[in-house]
Each structure stands twice: as structure tokens, then as C-alpha cells.
Design a protein around this motif. Structure first.
Motif, PDB file in Angstrom:
ATOM      1  N   PRO A 175       0.978  -1.170   0.015  1.00 55.18           N
ATOM      2  CA  PRO A 175       0.082   0.046  -0.074  1.00 55.18           C
ATOM      3  C   PRO A 175       1.082   1.312  -0.017  1.00 55.18           C
ATOM      4  O   PRO A 175       0.451   2.336  -0.647  1.00 55.18           O
ATOM      5  CB  PRO A 175      -0.963  -0.108   1.256  1.00 55.18           C
ATOM      6  CG  PRO A 175      -0.979  -1.548   1.424  1.00 55.18           C
ATOM      7  CD  PRO A 175       0.266  -2.198   0.972  1.00 55.18           C
ATOM      8  N   MET A 176       2.153   1.344   0.681  1.00 55.00           N
ATOM      9  CA  MET A 176       2.886   2.553   0.733  1.00 55.00           C
ATOM     10  C   MET A 176       3.376   2.675  -0.701  1.00 55.00           C
ATOM     11  O   MET A 176       3.255   4.059  -1.099  1.00 55.00           O
ATOM     12  CB  MET A 176       4.022   2.241   1.469  1.00 55.00           C
ATOM     13  CG  MET A 176       3.608   2.368   3.007  1.00 55.00           C
ATOM     14  SD  MET A 176       5.000   2.025   4.165  1.00 55.00           S
ATOM     15  CE  MET A 176       4.290   2.509   5.754  1.00 55.00           C
ATOM     16  N   LEU A 177       3.764   1.911  -1.563  1.00 53.59           N
ATOM     17  CA  LEU A 177       3.972   1.868  -2.871  1.00 53.59           C
ATOM     18  C   LEU A 177       3.268   2.310  -3.664  1.00 53.59           C
ATOM     19  O   LEU A 177       3.388   3.277  -4.568  1.00 53.59           O
ATOM     20  CB  LEU A 177       4.969   0.597  -3.474  1.00 53.59           C
ATOM     21  CG  LEU A 177       6.037   0.384  -2.990  1.00 53.59           C
ATOM     22  CD1 LEU A 177       6.721  -1.018  -3.533  1.00 53.59           C
ATOM     23  CD2 LEU A 177       7.299   1.238  -3.031  1.00 53.59           C
ATOM     24  N   LEU A 178       1.980   1.921  -3.408  1.00 56.26           N
ATOM     25  CA  LEU A 178       0.873   2.385  -4.383  1.00 56.26           C
ATOM     26  C   LEU A 178       0.687   4.163  -4.136  1.00 56.26           C
ATOM     27  O   LEU A 178       0.378   4.706  -5.258  1.00 56.26           O
ATOM     28  CB  LEU A 178      -0.533   1.498  -4.036  1.00 56.26           C
ATOM     29  CG  LEU A 178      -1.687   2.111  -4.558  1.00 56.26           C
ATOM     30  CD1 LEU A 178      -1.558   1.980  -6.351  1.00 56.26           C
ATOM     31  CD2 LEU A 178      -2.631   1.152  -4.452  1.00 56.26           C
ATOM     32  N   ASN A 179       0.583   4.314  -2.784  1.00 53.89           N
ATOM     33  CA  ASN A 179       0.450   5.611  -2.486  1.00 53.89           C
ATOM     34  C   ASN A 179       1.414   6.473  -3.147  1.00 53.89           C
ATOM     35  O   ASN A 179       1.104   7.569  -3.457  1.00 53.89           O
ATOM     36  CB  ASN A 179       0.184   5.829  -0.895  1.00 53.89           C
ATOM     37  CG  ASN A 179      -1.118   5.199  -0.352  1.00 53.89           C
ATOM     38  OD1 ASN A 179      -2.114   5.046  -1.094  1.00 53.89           O
ATOM     39  ND2 ASN A 179      -1.212   5.017   0.859  1.00 53.89           N
ATOM     40  N   LEU A 180       2.620   6.003  -3.133  1.00 55.32           N
ATOM     41  CA  LEU A 180       3.720   6.972  -3.571  1.00 55.32           C
ATOM     42  C   LEU A 180       3.583   7.120  -5.129  1.00 55.32           C
ATOM     43  O   LEU A 180       3.743   8.008  -5.542  1.00 55.32           O
ATOM     44  CB  LEU A 180       5.227   6.216  -3.387  1.00 55.32           C
ATOM     45  CG  LEU A 180       5.850   6.728  -2.163  1.00 55.32           C
ATOM     46  CD1 LEU A 180       7.077   5.550  -1.990  1.00 55.32           C
ATOM     47  CD2 LEU A 180       6.294   7.911  -2.450  1.00 55.32           C
ATOM     48  N   VAL A 181       3.105   6.013  -5.753  1.00 56.99           N
ATOM     49  CA  VAL A 181       2.767   6.197  -7.253  1.00 56.99           C
ATOM     50  C   VAL A 181       1.514   7.060  -7.369  1.00 56.99           C
ATOM     51  O   VAL A 181       1.615   7.916  -8.420  1.00 56.99           O
ATOM     52  CB  VAL A 181       2.476   4.601  -7.961  1.00 56.99           C
ATOM     53  CG1 VAL A 181       1.979   4.906  -9.269  1.00 56.99           C
ATOM     54  CG2 VAL A 181       3.575   3.745  -7.971  1.00 56.99           C
ATOM     55  N   LEU A 182       0.622   6.963  -6.655  1.00 59.06           N
ATOM     56  CA  LEU A 182      -0.595   7.776  -6.794  1.00 59.06           C
ATOM     57  C   LEU A 182      -0.117   9.211  -6.557  1.00 59.06           C
ATOM     58  O   LEU A 182      -0.700  10.450  -6.905  1.00 59.06           O
ATOM     59  CB  LEU A 182      -1.644   7.662  -5.913  1.00 59.06           C
ATOM     60  CG  LEU A 182      -2.324   6.130  -6.368  1.00 59.06           C
ATOM     61  CD1 LEU A 182      -3.380   5.688  -5.300  1.00 59.06           C
ATOM     62  CD2 LEU A 182      -3.237   6.430  -7.586  1.00 59.06           C
ATOM     63  N   SER A 183       0.769   9.335  -5.584  1.00 59.89           N
ATOM     64  CA  SER A 183       1.477  10.859  -5.176  1.00 59.89           C
ATOM     65  C   SER A 183       2.012  11.629  -6.214  1.00 59.89           C
ATOM     66  O   SER A 183       1.959  12.744  -6.528  1.00 59.89           O
ATOM     67  CB  SER A 183       2.419  10.520  -3.986  1.00 59.89           C
ATOM     68  OG  SER A 183       2.935  12.068  -3.781  1.00 59.89           O
ATOM     69  N   ALA A 184       2.645  10.509  -7.245  1.00 56.76           N
ATOM     70  CA  ALA A 184       3.456  11.215  -8.267  1.00 56.76           C
ATOM     71  C   ALA A 184       2.581  11.314  -9.612  1.00 56.76           C
ATOM     72  O   ALA A 184       2.854  12.261 -10.407  1.00 56.76           O
ATOM     73  CB  ALA A 184       4.669  10.344  -8.930  1.00 56.76           C
ATOM     74  N   ALA A 185       1.321  10.909  -9.588  1.00 58.95           N
ATOM     75  CA  ALA A 185       0.601  10.970 -10.606  1.00 58.95           C
ATOM     76  C   ALA A 185       0.246  12.565 -11.001  1.00 58.95           C
ATOM     77  O   ALA A 185       0.189  12.774 -12.234  1.00 58.95           O
ATOM     78  CB  ALA A 185      -0.725  10.293 -10.425  1.00 58.95           C
TER      79      ALA A 185
END
Length: 238
Positions: A34-44
Motif C-alpha cells: 500500500p505504501m508503494l501504491l500511495n507513492l505512485v498515486l502521489s506522483a500522478a
């Protein structure tokens, strides 16, 4: 000056991602996806801004009618705004809820991990807002650094940060995602239902105002010196 800001934000995100990924093999525990997913979404949102520049610049060069350009810009801007709270959402990772009994991960590692995630989210949010204001100035033909300190720029920044804070609240407490906008009726019913519950309106207002104030102060700390420096350089060259 601006390059240093961008590089710093990128490296902060890289550090956060590296700490998340390294945690599993170094301490022989599970990867907390989940942390990695949130990082990806943060960069979106930054990806959308980059896409906007890549798409819109050629259209302007070839003389595409302004209504078409503004229509595409408006659509991309809406997508950007819907995704923007995902960057600030990383501040809600500032806890140790991912730790599990029996793991050998030192507490100091996880403290630095969640701190890096939170600061990466804040820095990415701040950079997004600043770049949008900067692009807005360029789009209107005003390329002076002094315009970055005008009241209208401050007003745009304030509105965006308030919307981000409210979006973070909806994501954490109502469990909404950016893509839930595809079902507007369900989204509205869920938000209204939540806000009608006991104490929810006060919590939403408090979180939004304090969250926006926090992001605003971070914006002042990060962007204030950049704007001051750009204005001073422009004054000296003039």
C-alpha cells in the motif's frame, strides 16, 4: 533555484520508495505494498502536468484554435485536481500501523520511513501547486517573477491547498478515491451521509482548515525563498 526544488522533491520520493522496498529484503519481512501504491498515486499529478505540457505546447505552436487548447487544458486540469490530494494523502502514513508482531525491523527505520513518506507527499503537493501557478502565468503571457507574489497568485494557492486538505480528509475518513468521481451520485451520497453523522462536520472543517494551514506554511517555507530569489534576480537584470 527551481531546478534544485524539483530535484530535491524527486530525490525525496526516491528515498521514500527505496526505504519501503529495502525494508522487506533487509529485515526479511513482507513488502508493504500500500505504501508503494500511495507513492505512485502521489506522483500522478506531476505526470499529468508533464503530459499537459507535452500535449499543449505543440498545439500552440501549430496555431490550434484557442477554444480547443483551453478545452484540453481544462480537461487535463480537472484530472490533475482530482489526483492532487493523493500527494498530500501521504501525510496520513505518519504512523507505525504497518508494523507487525515478530518483525525484526528497528523502530528507527520505520520512523524514518514514514517520515520520508509524509515529507515526500508534502513536498510533491507544494511543487504541484507552484508549477500550476507558474504555468498559469505563462499561459496568460505574464512571465514576470513579480507576478508570483501578486494577491491573485496567493488566492489560487490558498484555494488549491484548502481543496487538497479536504480531499485528504475524504480519502482517509470517507475512504474515497480520485476515480470515484466516475460515479458522482454515489460519491455525493457517501459524502453527504458521512457529514450528517454526529461530529463529522466539525471534524471535516477542523481537518481541512488545520491541514490547509499546515500545507500553506510548508508552501511558504519551500516556495517563499524561490519566489523571493526569482524576483530579486529579475530586479537585478532589469
Amino acid at each position: 533555484m527551481l531546478n534544485s526544488l524539483i530535484v530535491g522533491v524527486v530525490l525525496l520520493n526516491v528515498l521514500a520508495a527505496a526505504l519501503v522496498v529495502a525494508r522487506a529484503p533487509v529485515y526479511r519481512t513482507r513488502l508493504y505494498r500500500p505504501m508503494l501504491l500511495n507513492l505512485v498515486l502521489s506522483a500522478a499529478p506531476l505526470v499529468v502536468l508533464g503530459l499537459a505540457v507535452v500535449v499543449l505546447l505543440p498545439l500552440l505552436v501549430v496555431g490550434t484554435p484557442r477554444p480547443v487548447v483551453w478545452g484540453i487544458a481544462g480537461a487535463l486540469g480537472l484530472v490533475w485536481l482530482l489526483l492532487l490530494p493523493n500527494s498530500g494523502y501521504l501525510i496520513t502514513e505518519l504512523n507505525l500501523n504497518h508494523r507487525r508482531a515478530g518483525e525484526r525491523v528497528p523502530e528507527w527505520y520505520d520512523v524514518l520511513l514514514v517520515l520520508s513518506l509524509a515529507m515526500a507527499g508534502v513536498a510533491t503537493t507544494v511543487l504541484n501547486v507552484f508549477l500550476v501557478v507558474l504555468l498559469g502565468l505563462l499561459a496568460t503571457g505574464d512571465d514576470s517573477a513579480a507576478a508570483l507574489a501578486q494577491p491573485w497568485a496567493r488566492a489560487v494557492e490558498t484555494v488549491l491547498l484548502v481543496l487538497v486538505a479536504f480531499g485528504i480528509y475524504l480519502g482517509r475518513h470517507v475512504r474515497l478515491n480520485s476515480w470515484d468521481v466516475r460515479h458522482p451520485r454515489h460519491l455525493v451520497r457517501k459524502v453527504v451521509g458521512h457529514l450528517r453523522s454526529r461530529g463529522a462536520m466539525g471534524n471535516a472543517l477542523g481537518f481541512t482548515l488545520v491541514g490547509a494551514l499546515f500545507l500553506g506554511l510548508m508552501y511558504l517555507v519551500m516556495i517563499g525563498p524561490v519566489v523571493t530569489g526569482l524576483v530579486e534576480v529579475e530586479r537585478l537584470r532589469g
